[in-house]
Design a protein around this motif. Sequence first.
Motif, short mmCIF file in Angstrom:
data_model
loop_
_atom_site.label_atom_id
_atom_site.label_comp_id
_atom_site.label_asym_id
_atom_site.label_seq_id
_atom_site.Cartn_x
_atom_site.Cartn_y
_atom_site.Cartn_z
N TRP A 53 6.07 1.28 -5.76
CA TRP A 53 4.73 1.10 -4.36
C TRP A 53 4.08 0.12 -4.33
O TRP A 53 3.31 -1.29 -3.66
N ILE A 54 3.75 -1.07 -5.89
CA ILE A 54 3.22 -1.84 -6.14
C ILE A 54 4.18 -2.81 -5.12
O ILE A 54 3.50 -4.74 -5.04
N LEU A 55 5.39 -3.15 -6.31
CA LEU A 55 6.41 -4.30 -6.30
C LEU A 55 6.60 -5.05 -4.63
O LEU A 55 6.49 -5.37 -4.26
N GLU A 56 6.38 -3.39 -3.63
CA GLU A 56 6.60 -3.35 -2.23
C GLU A 56 5.09 -4.10 -1.91
O GLU A 56 5.31 -5.23 -0.73
N LEU A 57 4.52 -4.27 -2.08
CA LEU A 57 2.79 -5.02 -1.36
C LEU A 57 3.17 -5.70 -2.81
O LEU A 57 2.37 -7.65 -1.86
N ILE A 58 3.74 -6.36 -3.22
CA ILE A 58 3.57 -8.20 -3.84
C ILE A 58 5.16 -8.83 -3.32
O ILE A 58 4.60 -10.36 -2.63
N CYS A 59 6.35 -7.71 -2.80
CA CYS A 59 6.83 -8.56 -1.79
C CYS A 59 6.58 -9.17 -0.57
O CYS A 59 6.95 -10.11 -0.31
N GLU A 60 6.13 -8.02 -0.23
CA GLU A 60 5.30 -8.01 1.05
C GLU A 60 4.35 -9.64 1.18
O GLU A 60 4.53 -10.39 2.26
N GLU A 61 3.57 -9.77 0.05
CA GLU A 61 2.97 -11.43 0.21
C GLU A 61 3.61 -12.32 -0.43
O GLU A 61 3.09 -13.36 -0.13
#
Length: 177
Positions: A53-61
């Motif tokens: 979940w956290i990795l997704e947000l990092i990759c998005e930004e």
Amino acid sequence: MNAEYYNLIAKSTAHRKSRDENKDFIFANPNYLSDLVEIACDTKDKNHHKACWILELICEEKMYLFIPYLDKFCDTLQHYKSDSAIRSISKICLFLTNSKKYSLTENQEDKIIEACLDWLIESNKAANAAYTMRALYNLSKKHKWVNEELKILLQRDCSFQTPGYKSAVKDILKRLK
């Protein structure tokens, strides 16, 4: 693995505030990203979905932070079975296939295609399927055989699916014609 950081992940929740706090922690402390990726890629770890979940947000930004871990990520794709993890992982695959800035290797593309096809066949979650079919559509522009496989999978009877799933199928089929 830093035990204190692991406990931070373990205590996190699906709430956006919790995920954003963890994302911001990585942005402020990028040296912990390797630990996060390690947890996310260990599909036997009971908290791997939280790391995803956290990795997704990092990759998005800030995808550039994740690029050094791309091979490890792609090597793990076939092992994800948790719908909660697959939702984030399939979204990361979509980000990667949408990217104009970063190029995937042939091997990375093959692993994403294989995993996405499997998830599309196996998953009954609309969001997972939507991200997956869009990532496959992006890759079908280069890998023409994916186009035909995707059409076959999407033309299956989906009368039992959610309106969101049906909408995504309709959109992708229109683009494939």
